[in-house]
Write a protein that holds these residues in place. Sequence first.
Motif, short mmCIF file in Angstrom:
data_model
loop_
_atom_site.label_atom_id
_atom_site.label_comp_id
_atom_site.label_asym_id
_atom_site.label_seq_id
_atom_site.Cartn_x
_atom_site.Cartn_y
_atom_site.Cartn_z
N GLY A 51 0.81 -1.21 0.00
CA GLY A 51 0.00 0.00 0.00
C GLY A 51 0.84 1.26 0.00
O GLY A 51 2.06 1.23 0.18
N THR A 223 -11.29 -1.62 -7.58
CA THR A 223 -11.16 -2.37 -8.82
C THR A 223 -10.74 -3.80 -8.50
O THR A 223 -9.91 -4.02 -7.61
CB THR A 223 -10.11 -1.73 -9.74
N ARG A 224 -11.32 -4.74 -9.25
CA ARG A 224 -10.99 -6.15 -9.00
C ARG A 224 -10.92 -6.91 -10.33
O ARG A 224 -11.71 -6.65 -11.23
CB ARG A 224 -12.05 -6.80 -8.10
N TRP A 245 -6.89 -10.23 -7.85
CA TRP A 245 -6.23 -8.93 -7.67
C TRP A 245 -7.27 -7.89 -7.30
O TRP A 245 -8.34 -7.80 -7.93
CB TRP A 245 -5.51 -8.55 -8.96
N LYS A 247 -7.72 -3.62 -5.90
CA LYS A 247 -7.08 -2.32 -5.71
C LYS A 247 -8.09 -1.38 -5.06
O LYS A 247 -9.16 -1.13 -5.60
CB LYS A 247 -6.62 -1.74 -7.05
N ASP A 249 -8.41 2.38 -3.85
CA ASP A 249 -7.79 3.69 -4.02
C ASP A 249 -8.79 4.75 -3.55
O ASP A 249 -9.72 5.12 -4.28
CB ASP A 249 -7.42 3.91 -5.48
N ASP A 262 -3.85 3.97 -1.02
CA ASP A 262 -3.80 3.15 -2.23
C ASP A 262 -3.35 1.76 -1.80
O ASP A 262 -2.17 1.52 -1.59
CB ASP A 262 -2.84 3.77 -3.25
N GLN A 263 -4.31 0.85 -1.65
CA GLN A 263 -4.02 -0.48 -1.11
C GLN A 263 -4.28 -1.54 -2.17
O GLN A 263 -5.32 -1.54 -2.82
CB GLN A 263 -4.89 -0.74 0.12
N ARG A 264 -3.33 -2.48 -2.32
CA ARG A 264 -3.46 -3.54 -3.32
C ARG A 264 -3.32 -4.91 -2.66
O ARG A 264 -2.44 -5.11 -1.82
CB ARG A 264 -2.40 -3.36 -4.41
N LYS A 266 -3.15 -9.05 -3.84
CA LYS A 266 -3.01 -9.94 -4.99
C LYS A 266 -2.43 -11.27 -4.55
O LYS A 266 -1.76 -11.36 -3.51
CB LYS A 266 -2.11 -9.30 -6.04
#
Length: 276
Positions: A51, A223-224, A245, A247, A249, A262-264, A266
């Motif tokens: 992130g 978003t995925r 995945w 995201k 934001d 902003d975290q991701r 995956k």
Amino acid sequence: MIKSSRALPVRGLIPLALIAIATVAGPAHSQEQQDDRFTLRLGAMNVSAQGELNGATRYLDQDFRFSEDFDFGGDELVPRIDGVFRISPRNRLVFDYFQYDKDRRATLGSDLSYDDITIPAGSFAKGEVKFHLASLMYDYAVVDTPSFDVGLQVGAQWAKLEGEVYAEAGEDSFSARSSDDGYAPVVGLRLTATPSEKWLFNLQGQYLDTDWGDFGDYEGSVTRANALAEYRFNETFGVFVGYDWFKLDVEKSGRDGLLGLDQRFKGPIAGVTLAF
């Protein structure tokens, strides 16, 4: 025999053509009838989370900004559930749920002094973060063939982010906790290929804008995207592997400025499929 086949009249080809069409169409129609009414996939995801925390504020008529990358110190195995309820050949309901739960702890190995303040060795701080994401969508197959589908999706998605921190330094302690959640409409696209009765390949993407729903002061998007390959041992049981995945934001504005995350998430996924 060769000479006779060349001399076959045109009217003799009609029954052969009908037989060929029936031979090709027969298995396809049978496959359509055998489509599962309900499919449930139970699995796990080996999550890697990274992130970026950023912010902006104004103090004494000057603008200040910061940005810092962070992670959670290693992968985490978390549960993952998704399913499909088929209403008709073109209409279905798709649902899924994902949960991430990770904690970290840091301990001071020796005394740390600054001016007349000393933080003793053994002092520690620990934090925990939880992220939940669930969606329920209506899926309509704009392309529907025995071996390939294209579905357009619309529905609702719910997201929740929780954070907790606790620290001890000698006789002093500190704790804080925060939790925010919301829901909004979500749109998506699905591509499904079934080259045989035993194999299925699925690609799916979804997008949510916080302005569409009830996320309070937060602005941003979720978003995925995911992909999976599934193998059926029989009509009711199978296994799958794939990749997921996410995201997150978002930004939150307040009197003191703006705070952004902003975290991701995956990682690979695997599990079992139950069909009825």
